[in-house]
Structure formats: C-alpha cells, structure tokens
Scaffold this active site. Sequence first.
Site, PDB file in Angstrom:
ATOM      1  N   ASP A   1       0.819  -1.223   0.000  1.00 26.76           N
ATOM      2  CA  ASP A   1       0.000   0.000   0.000  1.00 26.76           C
ATOM      3  C   ASP A   1       0.852   1.273   0.000  1.00 26.76           C
ATOM      4  OD1 ASP A   1       0.610  -0.889   2.689  1.00 26.76           O
ATOM      5  OD2 ASP A   1      -0.789   0.612   3.456  1.00 26.76           O
ATOM      6  N   HIS A   2       2.172   1.122   0.077  1.00 33.34           N
ATOM      7  CA  HIS A   2       3.062   2.285   0.034  1.00 33.34           C
ATOM      8  C   HIS A   2       3.933   2.274  -1.215  1.00 33.34           C
ATOM      9  CE1 HIS A   2       2.437   3.444   4.348  1.00 33.34           C
ATOM     10  NE2 HIS A   2       1.889   2.253   4.312  1.00 33.34           N
TER      11      HIS A   2
ATOM     12  N   HIS B   1       7.466  -1.414  13.125  1.00 29.30           N
ATOM     13  CA  HIS B   1       6.330  -1.847  12.322  1.00 29.30           C
ATOM     14  C   HIS B   1       6.364  -3.361  12.149  1.00 29.30           C
ATOM     15  CE1 HIS B   1       3.046  -1.649   9.600  1.00 29.30           C
ATOM     16  NE2 HIS B   1       3.739  -1.698   8.483  1.00 29.30           N
TER      17      HIS B   1
ATOM     18  N   ASP C   1       4.438   3.766   8.585  1.00 26.42           N
ATOM     19  CA  ASP C   1       3.676   2.875   9.477  1.00 26.42           C
ATOM     20  C   ASP C   1       4.510   2.550  10.708  1.00 26.42           C
ATOM     21  OD1 ASP C   1       1.990   2.944   7.350  1.00 26.42           O
ATOM     22  OD2 ASP C   1       1.926   0.780   7.010  1.00 26.42           O
TER      23      ASP C   1
HETATM   24 ZN   LIG Z   1       0.516   1.011   5.366  1.00 27.90          ZN
HETATM   25 ZN   LIG Z   2       3.028  -1.245   6.476  1.00 26.88          ZN
END
Ligand SMILES: [Zn+2]
Ligand SMILES: [Zn+2]
Length: 306
Positions: free
Chosen positions: A65-66, A138, A210
Amino acid sequence: MSLALRLLGTSASRPTVERNVSSIAVVREGETMLFDCGEGTQRQMMRYGVSFALRDIFFTHFHADHLIGIIGLLRTMALQGRTEPLRLWGPRGATRTVKRAEEFGMDRLSFPLEVTELEPDQRVNRGDYDIALFPADHRGARAVGYALVEHDRKGRFNPDLARELGIPEGPLWGEIHRGRSVTLADGRVIEPSVLVGPARPGRRIVITGDTRPSAATVEAARGADLLVHEATFGDEEAERAVETGHSTAREAATVARSAGVGTLLLTHFSARYSRDAADLGREAREVFAATVVGKDGLEIEVPYRV
Ligand SMILES: [Zn+2]
Ligand SMILES: [Zn+2]
C-alpha cells in the site's frame, strides 16, 4: 522559501471511495519530493496538481500500500519522454524491490533510475536541508520514518544600524551578514555580532510511515513544526494496533505531545474510518489539541516560526 506538504492518500492497506492509499508530496520552493507511492498515486498527483518533474521518492517501507503506485508512475514518466534521472530512496531491500517494479511496468525506461538504500539512522545532506531517517517500529518490517530538517538560516541583518555606523551599502553588508568582520576605510573594525542577530532555526517536518508509537519518533520530532503520524485505528481497536504494528490516533497524539510539535497531522486510516474519521480526531485532541485529521488532497503550509 515556501514549504508545503500535501496528502495524496490517507487510507491504510487499500483504497476506498473517499481515500487513496499512502503517498505524501512535499514541495519546497519548487522542488517536489514524494514520500511513499501507493497504488493510484499518479492520478492523485494529477488531481491535486503535483508536478511529475519530481526528482526524489522516499519509501518508508515496502508494503504494497506504500509501493505499487511506482509501477504506473514510472510508466507514465517514460511515456512522457522523461530523461532526467529519478532517485528512489528507502531502507535495505530497496534495490531489489524497485527492480521488480521496474521490470513489471516497463519494457525499457527512458530515464535512469537511481536507487539508494539507507540505514535507519542515516542523514542525507541536501544543500540547505537534510533528510534524516529514524527507525520505525512496524512489526519487524524494515521500516523508517523521515525528517526533513532545514539548516539554520543566517540571523537578521540590521540595515538601519549599518547606515548609522556609516558602513556603505554594498558588498561590505554581505560580508558582515555572512559572519565576517570588516575593516572600514577609517580603520574601524566592525564585528558581525553588532549588526547580525542570532541564527534563526529552519523548519522541520517529520513523516512516520507505518509504526507503533516510539521513542525514536519522539526524538526525531522534537520541536518539529509538523508531525505526520499514522493513526490506523481508534481506541476501540487499540489491541489490533499492537498486533499489526500500527498506532491509534490517541497514541499518535501522545507522541506529538511528548515531542512538543507544532501541529499533528493524522493519516493512514483503517477503512472503517474512511467516511468519518471524526472519532479519531476527538480521541487525539483529548491528548494533543493541535491535531488535524488528514484527508486526500489536504495541503498544509509550513511557515517559518521566526
Ligand atoms: Zn501502510
Ligand atoms: Zn506497512
């Protein structure tokens, strides 16, 4: 010297109707850089007028998602005939990851891709500012946060006093402003401290990516003008935040308060808060009043404090 940050995507994990996945544009006096590049980032850039002539993309970590917006973005840049190099920065593993993205998207890029792997405590000098990394927490991922730290500016020069002292306007003023003492025609020596005030601090923007709340973030964000902190969950999912290596809005606010930042900007919201993240704002503000709940396209300008 202008400095502004724009959120291009504020959703965690997957896009929703209201929010795209993670990417942040920082524009400093015409220089654009991206932090993360989730799927669909290029459309968000078009929508919000972010220049494709950017030179740098910094990745906090390589969760999809990044990251996967880079495939489409590279392809579009090549189709546009870009020739200038694009520099990609990220924690260890960046080279391999970017290589895969490049192969996936393109036959052949029209421009060089320069990938630099950074250590989680590294500091990259960029002229009159630094990009300073700090480790994120994370769930074991190689993840970092970034601080954009401007160098101090020269102190203010006092032109009225300079005239009063009979120092001719011109190169001598510049010399003194740069911190050199000068000897006038009549033999007087002028020390810069007479005419130049104390150095003025630059600005500091901190982007966590994150992470769980951490001492490293507090340290990096100490006195920052703007802290962009992830806030994936609300109070009711505090346990899930621990399990998944994310933060609640309240935890982000606690970091902001400990670091004494100017403004806290929350982003990276779980899909359940996509339409209405007001609860997250409420919970954070109980701890830290100067909290802004992020939304796609939101731009925050960061002025000098003095
Ligand atoms: Zn994320
Ligand atoms: Zn992440």
